[in-house]
Structure formats: structure tokens, C-alpha cells
Motif scaffolding. Structure first.
Motif, PDB file in Angstrom:
ATOM      1  N   ASP A 185     -44.681  11.429   4.744  1.00  0.00           N
ATOM      2  CA  ASP A 185     -44.769  12.845   4.364  1.00  0.00           C
ATOM      3  C   ASP A 185     -46.012  13.092   3.513  1.00  0.00           C
ATOM      4  N   LEU A 186     -46.294  12.180   2.572  1.00  0.00           N
ATOM      5  CA  LEU A 186     -47.468  12.337   1.711  1.00  0.00           C
ATOM      6  C   LEU A 186     -48.765  12.277   2.512  1.00  0.00           C
ATOM      7  N   VAL A 187     -48.819  11.390   3.494  1.00  0.00           N
ATOM      8  CA  VAL A 187     -50.014  11.306   4.329  1.00  0.00           C
ATOM      9  C   VAL A 187     -50.200  12.610   5.102  1.00  0.00           C
ATOM     10  N   GLU A 188     -49.112  13.201   5.555  1.00  0.00           N
ATOM     11  CA  GLU A 188     -49.184  14.502   6.234  1.00  0.00           C
ATOM     12  C   GLU A 188     -49.707  15.572   5.283  1.00  0.00           C
ATOM     13  N   GLN A 189     -49.163  15.578   4.057  1.00  0.00           N
ATOM     14  CA  GLN A 189     -49.537  16.612   3.097  1.00  0.00           C
ATOM     15  C   GLN A 189     -50.979  16.478   2.634  1.00  0.00           C
ATOM     16  N   ARG A 190     -51.424  15.262   2.383  1.00  0.00           N
ATOM     17  CA  ARG A 190     -52.748  15.043   1.792  1.00  0.00           C
ATOM     18  C   ARG A 190     -53.860  14.941   2.834  1.00  0.00           C
ATOM     19  N   HIS A 191     -53.512  14.435   4.025  1.00  0.00           N
ATOM     20  CA  HIS A 191     -54.561  14.133   4.997  1.00  0.00           C
ATOM     21  C   HIS A 191     -54.330  14.759   6.371  1.00  0.00           C
ATOM     22  N   GLY A 192     -53.236  15.473   6.532  1.00  0.00           N
ATOM     23  CA  GLY A 192     -52.957  16.052   7.840  1.00  0.00           C
ATOM     24  C   GLY A 192     -52.438  15.052   8.850  1.00  0.00           C
ATOM     25  N   GLY A 193     -51.941  13.913   8.378  1.00  0.00           N
ATOM     26  CA  GLY A 193     -51.389  12.894   9.252  1.00  0.00           C
ATOM     27  C   GLY A 193     -52.266  11.660   9.335  1.00  0.00           C
ATOM     28  N   VAL A 194     -51.698  10.588   9.893  1.00  0.00           N
ATOM     29  CA  VAL A 194     -52.410   9.308   9.986  1.00  0.00           C
ATOM     30  C   VAL A 194     -53.641   9.419  10.870  1.00  0.00           C
ATOM     31  N   ALA A 195     -53.550  10.150  11.979  1.00  0.00           N
ATOM     32  CA  ALA A 195     -54.696  10.265  12.882  1.00  0.00           C
ATOM     33  C   ALA A 195     -55.886  10.903  12.169  1.00  0.00           C
ATOM     34  N   ASN A 196     -55.644  11.952  11.382  1.00  0.00           N
ATOM     35  CA  ASN A 196     -56.727  12.591  10.637  1.00  0.00           C
ATOM     36  C   ASN A 196     -57.281  11.670   9.561  1.00  0.00           C
ATOM     37  N   TYR A 197     -56.390  10.948   8.889  1.00  0.00           N
ATOM     38  CA  TYR A 197     -56.828   9.982   7.879  1.00  0.00           C
ATOM     39  C   TYR A 197     -57.757   8.948   8.496  1.00  0.00           C
ATOM     40  N   LEU A 198     -57.354   8.392   9.637  1.00  0.00           N
ATOM     41  CA  LEU A 198     -58.169   7.370  10.285  1.00  0.00           C
ATOM     42  C   LEU A 198     -59.508   7.944  10.754  1.00  0.00           C
ATOM     43  N   ASP A 199     -59.479   9.151  11.259  1.00  0.00           N
ATOM     44  CA  ASP A 199     -60.725   9.778  11.691  1.00  0.00           C
ATOM     45  C   ASP A 199     -61.698   9.921  10.519  1.00  0.00           C
ATOM     46  N   ARG A 200     -61.176  10.273   9.359  1.00  0.00           N
ATOM     47  CA  ARG A 200     -62.025  10.489   8.183  1.00  0.00           C
ATOM     48  C   ARG A 200     -62.613   9.185   7.648  1.00  0.00           C
ATOM     49  N   ILE A 201     -61.939   8.065   7.878  1.00  0.00           N
ATOM     50  CA  ILE A 201     -62.459   6.806   7.335  1.00  0.00           C
ATOM     51  C   ILE A 201     -63.329   6.045   8.330  1.00  0.00           C
ATOM     52  N   GLY A 202     -63.547   6.631   9.520  1.00  0.00           N
ATOM     53  CA  GLY A 202     -64.482   6.019  10.453  1.00  0.00           C
ATOM     54  C   GLY A 202     -63.890   5.406  11.706  1.00  0.00           C
ATOM     55  N   TRP A 203     -62.603   5.604  11.932  1.00  0.00           N
ATOM     56  CA  TRP A 203     -61.956   5.076  13.131  1.00  0.00           C
ATOM     57  C   TRP A 203     -62.475   5.840  14.349  1.00  0.00           C
ATOM     58  N   GLN A 204     -62.905   5.116  15.380  1.00  0.00           N
ATOM     59  CA  GLN A 204     -63.525   5.725  16.545  1.00  0.00           C
ATOM     60  C   GLN A 204     -62.625   5.635  17.779  1.00  0.00           C
ATOM     61  N   GLY A 205     -62.964   6.422  18.788  1.00  0.00           N
ATOM     62  CA  GLY A 205     -62.198   6.397  20.028  1.00  0.00           C
ATOM     63  C   GLY A 205     -62.167   5.031  20.677  1.00  0.00           C
ATOM     64  N   GLU A 206     -63.309   4.326  20.622  1.00  0.00           N
ATOM     65  CA  GLU A 206     -63.339   2.983  21.209  1.00  0.00           C
ATOM     66  C   GLU A 206     -62.478   2.001  20.412  1.00  0.00           C
ATOM     67  N   ASP A 207     -62.376   2.220  19.090  1.00  0.00           N
ATOM     68  CA  ASP A 207     -61.472   1.399  18.275  1.00  0.00           C
ATOM     69  C   ASP A 207     -60.032   1.599  18.732  1.00  0.00           C
ATOM     70  N   GLN A 208     -59.655   2.845  18.930  1.00  0.00           N
ATOM     71  CA  GLN A 208     -58.291   3.165  19.343  1.00  0.00           C
ATOM     72  C   GLN A 208     -57.987   2.567  20.711  1.00  0.00           C
ATOM     73  N   ALA A 209     -58.938   2.660  21.616  1.00  0.00           N
ATOM     74  CA  ALA A 209     -58.728   2.115  22.962  1.00  0.00           C
ATOM     75  C   ALA A 209     -58.514   0.596  22.920  1.00  0.00           C
ATOM     76  N   ARG A 210     -59.305  -0.097  22.097  1.00  0.00           N
ATOM     77  CA  ARG A 210     -59.142  -1.556  21.979  1.00  0.00           C
ATOM     78  C   ARG A 210     -57.791  -1.902  21.355  1.00  0.00           C
ATOM     79  N   LEU A 211     -57.410  -1.143  20.340  1.00  0.00           N
ATOM     80  CA  LEU A 211     -56.124  -1.404  19.684  1.00  0.00           C
ATOM     81  C   LEU A 211     -54.975  -1.268  20.663  1.00  0.00           C
ATOM     82  N   GLU A 212     -54.969  -0.186  21.412  1.00  0.00           N
ATOM     83  CA  GLU A 212     -53.888   0.033  22.374  1.00  0.00           C
ATOM     84  C   GLU A 212     -53.915  -0.991  23.493  1.00  0.00           C
ATOM     85  N   SER A 213     -55.100  -1.329  23.988  1.00  0.00           N
ATOM     86  CA  SER A 213     -55.204  -2.275  25.091  1.00  0.00           C
ATOM     87  C   SER A 213     -54.677  -3.649  24.693  1.00  0.00           C
TER      88      SER A 213
END
Length: 262
Positions: free
Chosen positions: A229-257
Motif C-alpha cells: 500500500d505504501l509503495v502505491e501511495q508514494r510511488h504509484g506502484g512497483v512498476a512506477n518505482y522500478l521505472d524511476r530507478i532505471g529498470w528498462q523494458g529489456e530488463d523486464q523481458a530478461r527477468l520474465e524469460s
């Protein structure tokens, strides 16, 4: 919707809170693959036989050690750091990490939190991990995506720091909140063993001495729910938090794969 997630414990000598997150439902109908995402308490007491089991039966190739340099300077590095088959990545979740410090870093961080209920205070403490050390979070997720086999995430007890990073990973994979909370709560099943082990380490003069007590070390669902809930309130959710710290689309693709299977 009720999510039924079995806890897959890995019982080897020298560790008390190790499990494989295999089978947890994720995005697009996929699940976490076997021998890809592990979590545990510290690995300093693994026996040679246990190491062989983890390497050969669970495909362990990488470890993310979230303990501080303060802890490592007092406890030691552990046997896996000398094993060429396993890559160990170290990263603290505390803002200052001085191995020469007299006061452990968690005491200063916790003392700065406004007095409230224990569950609220712990959730705020967990949020501090994410906000103080986004570099550690980002590096850890990238290790998970690039590992050759299984990665084990651990701290001292395998519940607070490990639970926080694991919540970020699972959310990024599209795991339902109920399953994330279930995984977090599972540590309660091994709490007596964990505390006994840390107590022995404390008696030997480690950084854990005097820092742990039974009832105050549980992992109730409310803590993890409050954190998300706090991550939602402060950062708009985990996805937004990760985007702000430099997580990229290719990072996400590798993680899921690497971590997910049909």
C-alpha cells in the motif's frame, strides 16, 4: 479470487528458511519455473554436502546477499564465496554501511520511524529499504534476469530485507498480492529454527547479538500488505518505482524469460 500456493521448502543442513518459489502464478497465465527463484536465511553454515545439493539438484548459480558490510565484517563471508560455480553479489539495503561502525545500521533507521504499531513501523522500515538503496534493488533484479540457473536471495533471517526485495520481484512478475503475502507469511513456519540459529551466532559475537526476539520477529500478512500500500501511495506502484530507478523494458523481458514458464 483465492490463490492456493504450496510452499516448497528446501531442507539442507546449515540453512533454516530456504524455499523455491516454483509454481507461483504470474502474468499471462505463466508460473515461476522450478530452480530459478530461491529465498533463504544466511548461507554461512552450509556444509559441503549441502552446497553440492544446491548446485546439482537446484541449479544454484547466483546468490544475492543483502547483509551489510557491518554484518559481514563480524560474521564472515561464508563458503559459497570461495566456490567458482556460484557468483555472490553483495548489496546492502541500508543507506550507510560502514563495517567499522559501532552501532548497527538498522537501529538508527528504526529509531527514526514515528512510533506506531509494530506492523506499520515495519512496513515503513521496509519502504526505507527501497527508497534508501534503489541501486541495490536494481542490481539485484538484473542479477535475477541474467543468472545462468537459480538465484538465492538472502539476508540474515531471510524475512525482512529478503521479503521486501522478493515482494518487488514478484510484483514485477505479475504475481497476485495474495500469493506475495502468502510467501512472506511462510517464514513464520520456520521462525523458531531461524531465531535459534541467530541466537547461536549472537553468542559467538556476531552482529545479530541481542537484535532478535521471538514475538517481535513474526511476519504477519499486515506488514506486507501495508508495504505494498505504501509503495502505491508514494510511488504509484512497483512498476512506477522500478521505472524511476532505471529498470528498462529489456530488463523486464530478461527477468520474465528466465523466471517464468508456461
Amino acid at each position: 479470487m483465492t490463490i492456493t500456493t504450496a510452499i516448497t521448502w528446501i531442507d539442507v543442513e546449515g540453512v533454516n528458511n530456504m524455499r523455491d518459489l516454483v509454481g507461483i502464478p504470474a502474468k499471462d497465465g505463466r508460473k515461476i519455473a522450478a530452480n530459478r527463484l530461491l529465498r533463504s536465511d544466511n548461507l554461512d553454515r552450509l556444509t559441503p554436502a549441502s552446497i553440492e545439493t544446491l548446485v546439482h539438484q537446484h541449479d544454484l548459480t547466483d546468490v544475492i546477499d543483502l547483509r551489510t558490510r557491518y554484518e559481514l565484517s563480524r560474521i564472515g563471508a561464508g563458503p559459497l564465496r570461495q566456490d567458482p560455480r556460484v557468483q555472490v553479489t553483495t548489496g546492502s539495503l541500508y543507506p550507510e554501511d560502514d563495517p567499522r561502525a559501532v552501532i548497527p545500521p538498522w537501529r538508527e533507521t528504526m529509531s527514526a520511524i514515528t512510533p506506531t504499531t509494530r506492523n506499520e513501523a515495519m512496513a515503513a522500515h521496509y519502504l526505507e529499504y527501497l527508497e534508501a538503496r534503489p541501486d541495490t534493488v536494481l542490481a539485484g533484479l538484473r542479477v535475477l534476469g541474467s543468472a545462468r540457473g537459480a538465484t538465492d536471495i538472502h539476508c540474515a533471517a531471510g524475512k525482512d530485507r529478503t521479503g521486501t526485495l522478493m515482494a518487488v520481484v514478484l510484483t514485477a512478475l505479475g504475481v497476485p498480492r495474495e500469493a506475495i503475502v502468502t510467501d512472506y507469511e511462510a517464514t513464520n513456519q520456520r521462525l523458531d529454527r531461524i531465531m535459534a540459529s541467530l541466537g547461536e551466532a549472537g553468542a559467538a559475537g556476531s552482529a545479530t547479538q541481542g537484535a532478535y526476539s521471538g514475538p517481535e520477529q513474526t511476519t504477519p500478512a499486515e506488514i506486507m500488505t501495508n508495504l505494498l500500500d505504501l509503495v502505491e501511495q508514494r510511488h504509484g506502484g512497483v512498476a512506477n518505482y522500478l521505472d524511476r530507478i532505471g529498470w528498462q523494458g529489456e530488463d523486464q523481458a530478461r527477468l520474465e524469460s528466465h523466471l517464468l514458464t508456461a
